[in-house]
Design an enzyme around this catalytic site. Structure first.
Site, PDB file in Angstrom:
ATOM      1  N   TYR A  78      34.632  70.814  71.251  1.00 17.57           N
ATOM      2  CA  TYR A  78      33.386  71.180  70.789  1.00 17.57           C
ATOM      3  C   TYR A  78      32.732  71.856  69.703  1.00 17.57           C
ATOM      4  N   SER A  87      26.146  82.000  65.776  1.00 16.81           N
ATOM      5  CA  SER A  87      24.867  81.888  66.685  1.00 16.81           C
ATOM      6  C   SER A  87      23.779  81.344  65.810  1.00 16.81           C
ATOM      7  N   ARG A 253      48.786 105.479  94.350  1.00 14.57           N
ATOM      8  CA  ARG A 253      49.070 106.790  92.864  1.00 14.57           C
ATOM      9  C   ARG A 253      48.931 107.745  94.071  1.00 14.57           C
ATOM     10  N   GLN A 273      36.997 109.453  91.081  1.00 16.05           N
ATOM     11  CA  GLN A 273      37.918 108.135  90.857  1.00 16.05           C
ATOM     12  C   GLN A 273      37.113 106.342  91.668  1.00 16.05           C
ATOM     13  N   THR A 365      31.305  87.004  73.662  1.00 11.54           N
ATOM     14  CA  THR A 365      30.789  86.545  72.284  1.00 11.54           C
ATOM     15  C   THR A 365      30.974  85.315  72.136  1.00 11.54           C
ATOM     16  N   GLU A 367      30.320  81.771  73.278  1.00  8.72           N
ATOM     17  CA  GLU A 367      29.233  80.301  74.466  1.00  8.72           C
ATOM     18  C   GLU A 367      27.900  81.685  74.060  1.00  8.72           C
ATOM     19  N   ASP A 369      26.955  85.492  71.309  1.00  6.74           N
ATOM     20  CA  ASP A 369      27.017  86.593  71.566  1.00  6.74           C
ATOM     21  C   ASP A 369      26.300  87.249  72.384  1.00  6.74           C
TER      22      ASP A 369
HETATM   23  C1  LIG Z   1      43.294  86.894  82.175  1.00  7.80           C
HETATM   24  C2  LIG Z   1      42.174  85.720  82.555  1.00  7.80           C
HETATM   25  C3  LIG Z   1      41.295  86.401  83.170  1.00  7.80           C
HETATM   26  C4  LIG Z   1      40.294  85.639  84.037  1.00  7.80           C
HETATM   27  C5  LIG Z   1      39.969  85.282  83.270  1.00  7.80           C
HETATM   28  C6  LIG Z   1      38.519  84.121  84.099  1.00  7.80           C
HETATM   29  C7  LIG Z   1      37.817  83.456  83.721  1.00  7.80           C
HETATM   30  C8  LIG Z   1      37.840  82.383  82.709  1.00  7.80           C
HETATM   31  C9  LIG Z   1      38.181  81.557  82.448  1.00  7.80           C
HETATM   32  C10 LIG Z   1      37.722  80.348  82.375  1.00  7.80           C
HETATM   33  C11 LIG Z   1      36.891  80.215  80.944  1.00  7.80           C
HETATM   34  C12 LIG Z   1      36.407  79.070  80.161  1.00  7.80           C
HETATM   35  C13 LIG Z   1      35.811  79.069  79.946  1.00  7.80           C
HETATM   36  C14 LIG Z   1      35.392  79.874  79.719  1.00  7.80           C
HETATM   37  C15 LIG Z   1      33.900  79.124  78.188  1.00  7.80           C
HETATM   38  C16 LIG Z   1      34.115  78.918  76.672  1.00  7.80           C
HETATM   39  C17 LIG Z   1      35.024  79.665  76.227  1.00  7.80           C
HETATM   40  C18 LIG Z   1      35.213  78.672  74.858  1.00  7.80           C
HETATM   41  C19 LIG Z   1      34.688  78.292  74.014  1.00  7.80           C
HETATM   42  C20 LIG Z   1      33.998  78.361  73.358  1.00  7.80           C
HETATM   43  C21 LIG Z   1      33.134  77.928  73.106  1.00  7.80           C
HETATM   44  C22 LIG Z   1      31.639  78.278  72.057  1.00  7.80           C
HETATM   45  O1  LIG Z   1      31.156  79.459  71.163  1.00  7.80           O
HETATM   46  S1  LIG Z   1      30.661  76.801  71.849  1.00  7.80           S
HETATM   47  C23 LIG Z   1      29.263  77.537  70.637  1.00  7.80           C
HETATM   48  C24 LIG Z   1      28.590  78.354  71.444  1.00  7.80           C
HETATM   49  N1  LIG Z   1      27.718  78.720  70.120  1.00  7.80           N
HETATM   50  C25 LIG Z   1      26.233  79.698  71.482  1.00  7.80           C
HETATM   51  O2  LIG Z   1      26.706  79.586  72.403  1.00  7.80           O
HETATM   52  C26 LIG Z   1      25.191  79.347  69.963  1.00  7.80           C
HETATM   53  C27 LIG Z   1      24.545  80.784  70.534  1.00  7.80           C
HETATM   54  N2  LIG Z   1      23.318  80.147  69.533  1.00  7.80           N
HETATM   55  C28 LIG Z   1      22.375  79.219  70.565  1.00  7.80           C
HETATM   56  O3  LIG Z   1      22.332  78.896  71.767  1.00  7.80           O
HETATM   57  C29 LIG Z   1      20.791  78.902  69.301  1.00  7.80           C
HETATM   58  O4  LIG Z   1      20.747  79.372  68.510  1.00  7.80           O
HETATM   59  C30 LIG Z   1      19.614  80.211  69.778  1.00  7.80           C
HETATM   60  C31 LIG Z   1      19.333  80.037  71.252  1.00  7.80           C
HETATM   61  C32 LIG Z   1      20.518  82.007  69.674  1.00  7.80           C
HETATM   62  C33 LIG Z   1      18.061  80.255  68.571  1.00  7.80           C
HETATM   63  O5  LIG Z   1      18.541  78.579  69.212  1.00  7.80           O
HETATM   64  P1  LIG Z   1      17.095  78.169  67.983  1.00  7.80           P
HETATM   65  O6  LIG Z   1      17.287  76.618  68.079  1.00  7.80           O
HETATM   66  O7  LIG Z   1      16.211  78.670  66.844  1.00  7.80           O
HETATM   67  O8  LIG Z   1      15.758  78.877  68.884  1.00  7.80           O
HETATM   68  P2  LIG Z   1      14.635  79.554  69.108  1.00  7.80           P
HETATM   69  O9  LIG Z   1      13.829  79.466  67.707  1.00  7.80           O
HETATM   70  O10 LIG Z   1      15.097  80.807  69.130  1.00  7.80           O
HETATM   71  O11 LIG Z   1      14.509  78.828  70.584  1.00  7.80           O
HETATM   72  C34 LIG Z   1      13.111  77.631  70.225  1.00  7.80           C
HETATM   73  C35 LIG Z   1      12.875  77.550  71.988  1.00  7.80           C
HETATM   74  O12 LIG Z   1      14.643  76.386  72.198  1.00  7.80           O
HETATM   75  C36 LIG Z   1      14.405  77.625  73.346  1.00  7.80           C
HETATM   76  N3  LIG Z   1      15.759  77.048  73.657  1.00  7.80           N
HETATM   77  C37 LIG Z   1      16.866  78.102  72.536  1.00  7.80           C
HETATM   78  N4  LIG Z   1      18.167  77.573  73.627  1.00  7.80           N
HETATM   79  C38 LIG Z   1      17.714  76.864  74.366  1.00  7.80           C
HETATM   80  C39 LIG Z   1      18.746  76.264  75.171  1.00  7.80           C
HETATM   81  N5  LIG Z   1      19.568  76.217  75.566  1.00  7.80           N
HETATM   82  N6  LIG Z   1      18.168  75.687  76.487  1.00  7.80           N
HETATM   83  C40 LIG Z   1      16.585  75.401  76.646  1.00  7.80           C
HETATM   84  N7  LIG Z   1      15.918  76.349  75.951  1.00  7.80           N
HETATM   85  C41 LIG Z   1      17.003  76.633  74.567  1.00  7.80           C
HETATM   86  C42 LIG Z   1      13.679  79.092  73.337  1.00  7.80           C
HETATM   87  O13 LIG Z   1      13.768  79.781  74.516  1.00  7.80           O
HETATM   88  C43 LIG Z   1      12.851  78.701  72.802  1.00  7.80           C
HETATM   89  O14 LIG Z   1      11.704  78.023  73.440  1.00  7.80           O
HETATM   90  P3  LIG Z   1      10.458  78.413  73.152  1.00  7.80           P
HETATM   91  O15 LIG Z   1       8.999  78.433  74.224  1.00  7.80           O
HETATM   92  O16 LIG Z   1       9.673  79.989  72.660  1.00  7.80           O
HETATM   93  O17 LIG Z   1       9.895  77.607  71.948  1.00  7.80           O
HETATM   94  C1  LIG Z   2      37.870  83.347  72.054  1.00  7.04           C
HETATM   95  C2  LIG Z   2      36.310  82.540  71.224  1.00  7.04           C
HETATM   96  C3  LIG Z   2      36.183  81.011  71.268  1.00  7.04           C
HETATM   97  C4  LIG Z   2      35.011  80.077  71.071  1.00  7.04           C
HETATM   98  N1  LIG Z   2      35.654  78.523  70.714  1.00  7.04           N
HETATM   99  C5  LIG Z   2      34.640  78.066  70.689  1.00  7.04           C
HETATM  100  C6  LIG Z   2      34.337  76.735  70.539  1.00  7.04           C
HETATM  101  O1  LIG Z   2      35.233  75.845  71.243  1.00  7.04           O
HETATM  102  N2  LIG Z   2      33.151  75.496  70.145  1.00  7.04           N
HETATM  103  C7  LIG Z   2      32.580  76.758  68.999  1.00  7.04           C
HETATM  104  O2  LIG Z   2      32.125  76.079  68.343  1.00  7.04           O
HETATM  105  N3  LIG Z   2      32.753  78.086  68.875  1.00  7.04           N
HETATM  106  C8  LIG Z   2      33.223  78.263  69.944  1.00  7.04           C
HETATM  107  N4  LIG Z   2      33.674  80.265  69.498  1.00  7.04           N
HETATM  108  C9  LIG Z   2      32.082  80.616  68.409  1.00  7.04           C
HETATM  109  C10 LIG Z   2      31.477  81.498  69.137  1.00  7.04           C
HETATM  110  O3  LIG Z   2      30.420  80.483  69.667  1.00  7.04           O
HETATM  111  C11 LIG Z   2      30.623  82.474  68.178  1.00  7.04           C
HETATM  112  O4  LIG Z   2      31.800  83.368  67.264  1.00  7.04           O
HETATM  113  C12 LIG Z   2      28.944  82.802  68.743  1.00  7.04           C
HETATM  114  O5  LIG Z   2      28.495  82.067  68.723  1.00  7.04           O
HETATM  115  C13 LIG Z   2      28.850  83.641  67.963  1.00  7.04           C
HETATM  116  O6  LIG Z   2      28.433  83.867  67.046  1.00  7.04           O
HETATM  117  P1  LIG Z   2      28.667  84.388  65.426  1.00  7.04           P
HETATM  118  O7  LIG Z   2      30.469  84.080  65.817  1.00  7.04           O
HETATM  119  O8  LIG Z   2      28.126  84.037  64.681  1.00  7.04           O
HETATM  120  O9  LIG Z   2      28.530  86.154  65.452  1.00  7.04           O
HETATM  121  P2  LIG Z   2      27.265  86.900  65.014  1.00  7.04           P
HETATM  122  O10 LIG Z   2      26.127  85.784  65.417  1.00  7.04           O
HETATM  123  O11 LIG Z   2      27.135  86.656  63.287  1.00  7.04           O
HETATM  124  O12 LIG Z   2      27.115  88.413  65.443  1.00  7.04           O
HETATM  125  C14 LIG Z   2      27.243  89.088  64.701  1.00  7.04           C
HETATM  126  C15 LIG Z   2      26.587  90.169  65.227  1.00  7.04           C
HETATM  127  O13 LIG Z   2      25.137  89.630  64.452  1.00  7.04           O
HETATM  128  C16 LIG Z   2      24.515  89.974  65.301  1.00  7.04           C
HETATM  129  N5  LIG Z   2      23.274  89.307  65.227  1.00  7.04           N
HETATM  130  C17 LIG Z   2      23.245  87.587  64.964  1.00  7.04           C
HETATM  131  N6  LIG Z   2      22.499  87.701  64.905  1.00  7.04           N
HETATM  132  C18 LIG Z   2      21.197  88.812  65.693  1.00  7.04           C
HETATM  133  C19 LIG Z   2      19.734  88.574  66.002  1.00  7.04           C
HETATM  134  N7  LIG Z   2      19.566  87.500  65.457  1.00  7.04           N
HETATM  135  N8  LIG Z   2      19.388  89.877  66.006  1.00  7.04           N
HETATM  136  C20 LIG Z   2      20.304  90.511  66.147  1.00  7.04           C
HETATM  137  N9  LIG Z   2      21.629  90.847  66.060  1.00  7.04           N
HETATM  138  C21 LIG Z   2      21.877  89.992  65.887  1.00  7.04           C
HETATM  139  C22 LIG Z   2      24.819  89.827  66.711  1.00  7.04           C
HETATM  140  O14 LIG Z   2      24.601  90.737  67.561  1.00  7.04           O
HETATM  141  C23 LIG Z   2      26.779  90.936  66.400  1.00  7.04           C
HETATM  142  O15 LIG Z   2      26.517  91.655  66.869  1.00  7.04           O
HETATM  143  C24 LIG Z   2      34.555  80.587  70.421  1.00  7.04           C
HETATM  144  C25 LIG Z   2      34.548  82.476  69.897  1.00  7.04           C
HETATM  145  C26 LIG Z   2      35.594  83.487  70.301  1.00  7.04           C
HETATM  146  C27 LIG Z   2      35.667  84.527  69.764  1.00  7.04           C
END
Ligand SMILES: CC/C=C\C/C=C\C/C=C\C/C=C\C/C=C\C/C=C\C=C\C(=O)SCCNC(=O)CCNC(=O)[C@H](O)C(C)(C)COP(=O)(O)OP(=O)(O)OC[C@H]1O[C@@H](n2cnc3c(N)ncnc32)[C@H](O)[C@@H]1OP(=O)(O)O
Ligand SMILES: Cc1cc2nc3c(=O)[nH]c(=O)nc-3n(C[C@H](O)[C@H](O)[C@H](O)COP(=O)(O)OP(=O)(O)OC[C@H]3O[C@@H](n4cnc5c(N)ncnc54)[C@H](O)[C@@H]3O)c2cc1C
Length: 607
Positions: A78, A87, A253, A273, A365, A367, A369
């Site tokens: 992905y 973000s 302990r 504790q 962080t 999925e 921040d």
């Molecule tokens: C030893 C370990 C032991 C135990 C561990 C136990 C468990 C772990 C086991 C398993 C875990 C397995 C997997 C873990 C999973 C993942 C990890 C691996 C991979 C990670 C993958 C990633 O990180 S993928 C990338 C993820 N990226 C993000 O999340 C980006 C975040 N940013 C956003 O979502 C958007 O940019 C934003 C929402 C912040 C802003 O979007 P934008 O388009 O700019 O929208 P706004 O202007 O703010 O809003 C516009 C309107 O849209 C609405 N909105 C926004 N988002 C959504 C949505 N998702 N759905 C519906 N609506 C949405 C928003 O509310 C606004 O609405 P209005 O009505 O106000 O207009």
């Molecule tokens: C272990 C791991 C696995 C990942 N796997 C994937 C993957 O499979 N696929 C994928 O696409 N991505 C993946 N990511 C990326 C992840 O989704 C991003 O790192 C995450 O969405 C945070 O975005 P960023 O790194 O741009 O943080 P930033 O947004 O740059 O955050 C930096 C700081 O800025 C602050 N900040 C940012 N915007 C604002 C705002 N508007 N207002 C106030 N504060 C703000 C945040 O709170 C934070 O303190 C992974 C990351 C990690 C760590």
């Protein structure tokens, strides 16, 4: 001694049916899924690639790609985040330019910051990416869309022309997340057929005409909503693992307190504790129950979306974003607290806690921040409040805002500590706190000519209001869980104790909110803390049984401190001797570097 249960005396204290509690904890998921969730983290499971295809691809595209992905004939990543943007999804820079002459898209990374960065599986193993890129047609930018791109040959796994891929390198400590090949990817004018743009939501015709989505564009973010609700469940796994380890070890302990040769005191009997450990035990159960509710809410959303009913989509986004934020922060901080609860031995790798922490903390962080997610909740709350005037009656998790006027007049009528055991008393206090914090933000926002300037200026307060809202949801769902029929001797009673601990711990921790919003008096805050201390005494005899109910094997826990039999010291010592350092008595380098210093003659009496 092998085979002896050193915690038997603790298990005999249990005042409830552990087998039933195990079933309550497992809920609708079986042990396999509990384990499988964990194993996904450190494997290259297409945790998001497949759900994204299901959410964004047409039926025809799904028929083509899902069988390949499900049978691991292709391995997907992905691929959304870039070096310069994570973000801010709408800020992504990778481009996908339509070429009508060849009916293709040309994917390109126009800048260094457009380099895809972080996607799991991308670094070494993925053969395909679900790449998020800006759709460009005739120089017009239509925003971010999803594209399926082959990265590597299915014959020799070598990268295809125009594709530069690497692993982004070691991550935090030596944790197991280093088994995940998070990668980097640069596109240099890579061509893909037009039908590899995921076209369920919006389309590009052969003539290059853009057909916008006739459903909310946010559905393209659907995979993130799906994973966020799963991550709430994951938080309960991670936190419960740490709590199981530290609770069992706290019962094993002993430190200080010996009189006339009596055994020293079990550290689990120290009130400090208990005040650190038992709220985390209660939080593990609270997160598990809210994850069950969130999962059912999400499934209801999917059914509604099938029927083109988008009415609960905004609330689903707010709940998944907010609960993902709150629960991962609680779990990550809780795992670290559990390490500290185990003293020095908690810092040993053999305790299982450093590894658990290193692997888990990125959940705050990835999925989304956690602060950015809470700001999304805040936007939703402010929008809900702004619509009150137009008579829009909030429902679901914001229904209490429909009673904001009444809640603004609320004052707790708690007179005795035990009044805080009544669920309705607790919910009213949490509703009043959340409502007043959100209403105060809305009022302050109204003073700004530019709402966005106001939102930025007040964002720290808005995050606190969003936190209060999410904590209300978790408290409410815990209460609702206990309104269900739960069989078994003492089970519901013990869960009731945990429910009260969870709520009163939060009230005590955030007492400033409750006092500054004038929801409760200092005296009522004091009574809540009195009640909390009494509740800890009620949990104490059941603590070991409550963590046994997580039903984790020693293998899964991989912790010498958290062993079911509590046989810690012999196993700690045994484990240490497995370290390669103990293969020899003279350390490498001694003769070359240390011995010459030791042999050096004394000079002028100085060592
Ligand atoms: C030893 C370990 C032991 C135990 C561990 C136990 C468990 C772990 C086991 C398993 C875990 C397995 C997997 C873990 C999973 C993942 C990890 C691996 C991979 C990670 C993958 C990633 O990180 S993928 C990338 C993820 N990226 C993000 O999340 C980006 C975040 N940013 C956003 O979502 C958007 O940019 C934003 C929402 C912040 C802003 O979007 P934008 O388009 O700019 O929208 P706004 O202007 O703010 O809003 C516009 C309107 O849209 C609405 N909105 C926004 N988002 C959504 C949505 N998702 N759905 C519906 N609506 C949405 C928003 O509310 C606004 O609405 P209005 O009505 O106000 O207009
Ligand atoms: C272990 C791991 C696995 C990942 N796997 C994937 C993957 O499979 N696929 C994928 O696409 N991505 C993946 N990511 C990326 C992840 O989704 C991003 O790192 C995450 O969405 C945070 O975005 P960023 O790194 O741009 O943080 P930033 O947004 O740059 O955050 C930096 C700081 O800025 C602050 N900040 C940012 N915007 C604002 C705002 N508007 N207002 C106030 N504060 C703000 C945040 O709170 C934070 O303190 C992974 C990351 C990690 C760590």
């Amino acid at each position: 001694m092998e085979g002896v249960d050193h915690l038997a005396h603790e298990r005999n204290k249990a005042q409830f049916d552990v087998a039933v509690m195990k079933a309550v904890w497992a809920g609708s998921r079986d042990a396999y899924e509990l384990f499988h969730r964990f194993s996904r983290l450190v494997a290259n499971d297409p945790e998001m690639f497949i759900p994204a295809i299901k959410a964004q691809a047409t039926e025809e595209q799904q028929k083509q790609w899902l069988p390949l992905a499900n049978k691991m004939k292709i391995i997907g990543s992905y691929t959304q985040t870039e070096l310069g943007h994570g973000s801010n999804v709408r800020g992504l820079e990778t481009t996908a330019t339509f070429d009508p002459k060849t009916d293709e898209f040309v994917l390109n990374s126009p800048t260094l910051t457009a380099t895809k960065w972080w996607p799991g599986g991308l670094g070494k193993i993925a053969t395909h990416a679900l790449a998020h890129a800006r759709l460009i047609i005739d120089d017009k930018d239509y925003g971010v869309h999803g594209f399926l791109v082959q990265l590597r040959s299915l014959d020799d796994h070598l990268t295809l022309p125009g594709i530069t891929i690497g692993d982004i390198g070691m991550k935090y400590g030596s944790g197991a997340y280093n088994t995940m090949d998070n990668g980097s990817l640069i596109f240099d004018h890579v061509r893909i057929p037009r039908n590899q743009m995921l076209m369920r939501l919006s389309q590009v015709t052969r003539e290059g005409k853009y057909v916008p989505s006739n459903v909310p564009r946010q559905l393209s973010y659907g995979t993130m909503v799906y994973v966020r609700q799963k991550i709430v469940f994951d938080a309960s796994i991670a936190l419960s693992r740490a709590v199981c380890i530290s609770t069992r070890y706290s019962a094993v302990r002993r430190q200080f307190g010996s009189h006339n040769g009596s055994p020293e005191t079990q550290v689990i009997d120290y009130k400090t504790q208990q005040a650190r450990l038992f709220p985390l035990l209660a939080s593990a159960y609270a997160i598990r129950f809210v994850s069950e509710w969130l999962n059912s809410f999400y499934k209801d959303l999917l059914q509604r979306l099938e029927a083109k009913d988008f009415s609960t989509l905004p609330e689903a986004h707010a709940c998944t974003a907010g609960l993902k934020s709150i629960t991962t922060s609680v779990a990550a901080d809780g795992i670290e607290e559990c390490r500290k609860l185990c003293g020095g031995h908690g810092y040993l790798t053999s305790s299982g806690l450093p590894e658990l922490s290193a692997v888990y903390i990125p959940a705050c962080t990835y999925e989304g921040d956690n602060v950015v997610m809470l700001l999304q909740v805040a936007r939703y709350l402010m929008k809900t409040i702004s619509q009150l005037k137009s008579g829009n009656k909030p429902v679901g998790t914001t229904a209490y805002l429909g009673r904001a006027e009444q809640l603004m007049q609320y004052h707790s009528d708690v007179l005795r500590a035990e009044d805080w055991l009544k669920p309705n008393v607790v919910v009213e206090a949490f509703e009043a706190r959340a409502a007043r914090m959100s209403m105060a933000c809305a009022q302050n926002l109204s003073k700004f000519n530019n709402p966005e300037d106001g939102f930025q200026e007040l964002s720290a307060d808005l995050v606190e209001a969003a936190t209060a809202h999410c904590q209300l949801i978790i408290v409410s769902k815990f209460i609702e869980k206990l309104q269900q029929d739960i069989p078994g001797k003492g089970v519901k009673e013990q869960l009731g104790v945990l429910r009260s601990i969870y709520a009163l711990f939060l009230l005590h921790k955030h007492i400033g909110d409750f006092l500054s919003t004038d929801c409760i008096t200092p005296k009522q805050g004091y009574l809540a803390n009195e009640q909390l201390r009494s509740l800890y005494s009620q949990v104490r005899p059941n603590a070991i049984a409550l963590v046994d109910a997580f039903n984790y094997t020693d293998h899964f826990l991989s912790s010498v401190l958290g062993r079911y039999d509590g046989n810690v010291y012999p196993k700690l010592y045994e484990e240490a001797w497995k370290d390669p350092l103990n293969d020899t008595s003279i350390p490498d380098g001694f003769h070359e570097y240390v011995q010459p210093m030791l042999k050096q003659p004394l000079h002028h009496g100085r060592l």
